[in-house]
Design an enzyme around this catalytic site. Sequence first.
Site, PDB file in Angstrom:
ATOM      1  N   TYR A  75     -16.225  15.813 -15.499  1.00 26.10           N
ATOM      2  CA  TYR A  75     -16.742  14.442 -15.460  1.00 26.10           C
ATOM      3  C   TYR A  75     -17.802  14.346 -14.362  1.00 26.10           C
ATOM      4  O   TYR A  75     -17.626  14.878 -13.260  1.00 26.10           O
ATOM      5  CB  TYR A  75     -15.582  13.490 -15.199  1.00 26.10           C
ATOM      6  CG  TYR A  75     -15.982  12.095 -14.778  1.00 26.10           C
ATOM      7  CD1 TYR A  75     -16.849  11.327 -15.559  1.00 26.10           C
ATOM      8  CD2 TYR A  75     -15.484  11.539 -13.606  1.00 26.10           C
ATOM      9  CE1 TYR A  75     -17.214  10.056 -15.168  1.00 26.10           C
ATOM     10  CE2 TYR A  75     -15.831  10.259 -13.217  1.00 26.10           C
ATOM     11  CZ  TYR A  75     -16.707   9.529 -13.995  1.00 26.10           C
ATOM     12  OH  TYR A  75     -17.070   8.260 -13.600  1.00 26.10           O
ATOM     13  N   ASP A 122      -6.873  18.028 -14.732  1.00 25.90           N
ATOM     14  CA  ASP A 122      -7.205  16.671 -15.166  1.00 25.90           C
ATOM     15  C   ASP A 122      -6.916  16.591 -16.660  1.00 25.90           C
ATOM     16  O   ASP A 122      -7.603  17.216 -17.474  1.00 25.90           O
ATOM     17  CB  ASP A 122      -8.674  16.366 -14.874  1.00 25.90           C
ATOM     18  CG  ASP A 122      -9.059  14.921 -15.182  1.00 25.90           C
ATOM     19  OD1 ASP A 122      -8.438  14.317 -16.084  1.00 25.90           O
ATOM     20  OD2 ASP A 122      -9.979  14.400 -14.542  1.00 25.90           O
ATOM     21  N   ARG A 176       0.828  -1.204   0.000  1.00 23.70           N
ATOM     22  CA  ARG A 176       0.000   0.000   0.000  1.00 23.70           C
ATOM     23  C   ARG A 176       0.862   1.254   0.000  1.00 23.70           C
ATOM     24  O   ARG A 176       0.438   2.319  -0.471  1.00 23.70           O
ATOM     25  CB  ARG A 176      -0.945  -0.005   1.210  1.00 23.70           C
ATOM     26  CG  ARG A 176      -1.792   1.259   1.341  1.00 23.70           C
ATOM     27  CD  ARG A 176      -3.011   1.057   2.255  1.00 23.70           C
ATOM     28  NE  ARG A 176      -2.643   0.521   3.552  1.00 23.70           N
ATOM     29  CZ  ARG A 176      -2.203   1.246   4.578  1.00 23.70           C
ATOM     30  NH1 ARG A 176      -2.039   2.550   4.439  1.00 23.70           N
ATOM     31  NH2 ARG A 176      -1.917   0.673   5.739  1.00 23.70           N
ATOM     32  N   LYS A 222      -8.454   5.133 -18.947  1.00 19.94           N
ATOM     33  CA  LYS A 222      -8.748   5.521 -20.318  1.00 19.94           C
ATOM     34  C   LYS A 222      -7.544   5.283 -21.237  1.00 19.94           C
ATOM     35  O   LYS A 222      -7.144   4.156 -21.463  1.00 19.94           O
ATOM     36  CB  LYS A 222      -9.214   6.968 -20.349  1.00 19.94           C
ATOM     37  CG  LYS A 222     -10.675   7.156 -19.952  1.00 19.94           C
ATOM     38  CD  LYS A 222     -10.984   6.792 -18.521  1.00 19.94           C
ATOM     39  CE  LYS A 222     -12.407   7.177 -18.130  1.00 19.94           C
ATOM     40  NZ  LYS A 222     -12.640   6.952 -16.681  1.00 19.94           N
TER      41      LYS A 222
END
Length: 395
Positions: free
Chosen positions: A110, A185, A58, A210
């Site tokens: 978005y 972004d 992690r 994406k």
Amino acid sequence: MLVQEEDYLFDTEFTIATKTIHKTCDQTYGAINPPIYMSSTFELKDVESFGKGYFYTRCGNPTRTVVEEIIAEIEQNNYAIAFSSGMAAIQCVINLLKEGDEMLAMDDLYGGTIGYLKAIAMEKHGIKVKFIDMTNLDEVRKQMNGNVKLIYLETPTNPTMKLTDIKELCQMVRQINNNVIVAVDNTFATPYLSTPSILGADITLNSGTKYLGGHSDILFGTLSCRNKELYDNLFKISYLTGGCPSPFDCYLVTRSLKTLEVRMKQQIKNAYILAKYLEGHPKVEKVLYPGLESHPQYQLARKQMRAGGAMISFYIKGGAAEVEKFMKGLELFTMAVSLGGVESLIQIPAKMTHSGLTEAQRQELRITQNLIRLSAGLEHVADLIKDLEHAFKNV
């Protein structure tokens, strides 16, 4: 339609291909592809080793480090952090803020980002978010005050393809308050088409699901920055909130990045041809594509992007009924959310990705019932045009 690279690429010389291909050789045994370290924890040589190097996945993993180093390099930043999704990366940035802080957000984002800002950041954490049209920098200037700590934008925006002048925005913000963080972004543009860091942005984000992944088979997110203190803060948030990616997903993105440039070139070419086709179709009201001269910010696209991208939005003449008939006539285009994969996708933002907005909000943003968004894939463009033509005959 015959096109040359100069028709759909603003910059034909820029490349990231070598950086994405030759950064992955394993230094231990010389393997061309990096190993996948499928381990949740790592042996420590002594107690003092805890917290240094790799000790728990992690907090870091060798496979993850490879993809982070590539992202940092192609985005021309010093540091990068990989996440389990784009939303995890967005959450990490917003978590820089505390109750009472203010942020300015682009009005067109978005749908998931808007949902998070309203339902979590605003309602749960007490962060004040103002949604404004950042194509108008005077409006940004008016909203700046001592409590604003973060400016967050997409360019091009999802789904109406609006652009913000990143360089002008960052210069203006620095003159007003040098401590304000600007986060961009870059999902629609990708590191191949735009480099927000050299334009002044503090943080660059990507939904790696994406184009970076490119095959519709993983969830992934990234952010990168130049400032060490900012990176340390972001990294601490990332491992405390736990949105880390699996080593296998990191490996898949590392592999996919090797073909990012060649995929993008073909997808951009297809998108340009499709946009020209749609622009000339009698049943299309308007096409939104930064690579067309008809786009109101075409000159800005040429200034800060290297091409118009592979995303197109367009308004079909009519309303919901005509859109439904059109969608039912498609065979190659797959109706689905997401974007950037090798297959061409199509969706109706008002009913899908942005259905969480109120009708009034959608009308204000011109996310109307007749707006369609498509992601150009790698199919032969003649087949894609044939599919669209078949669908238009239904309308």
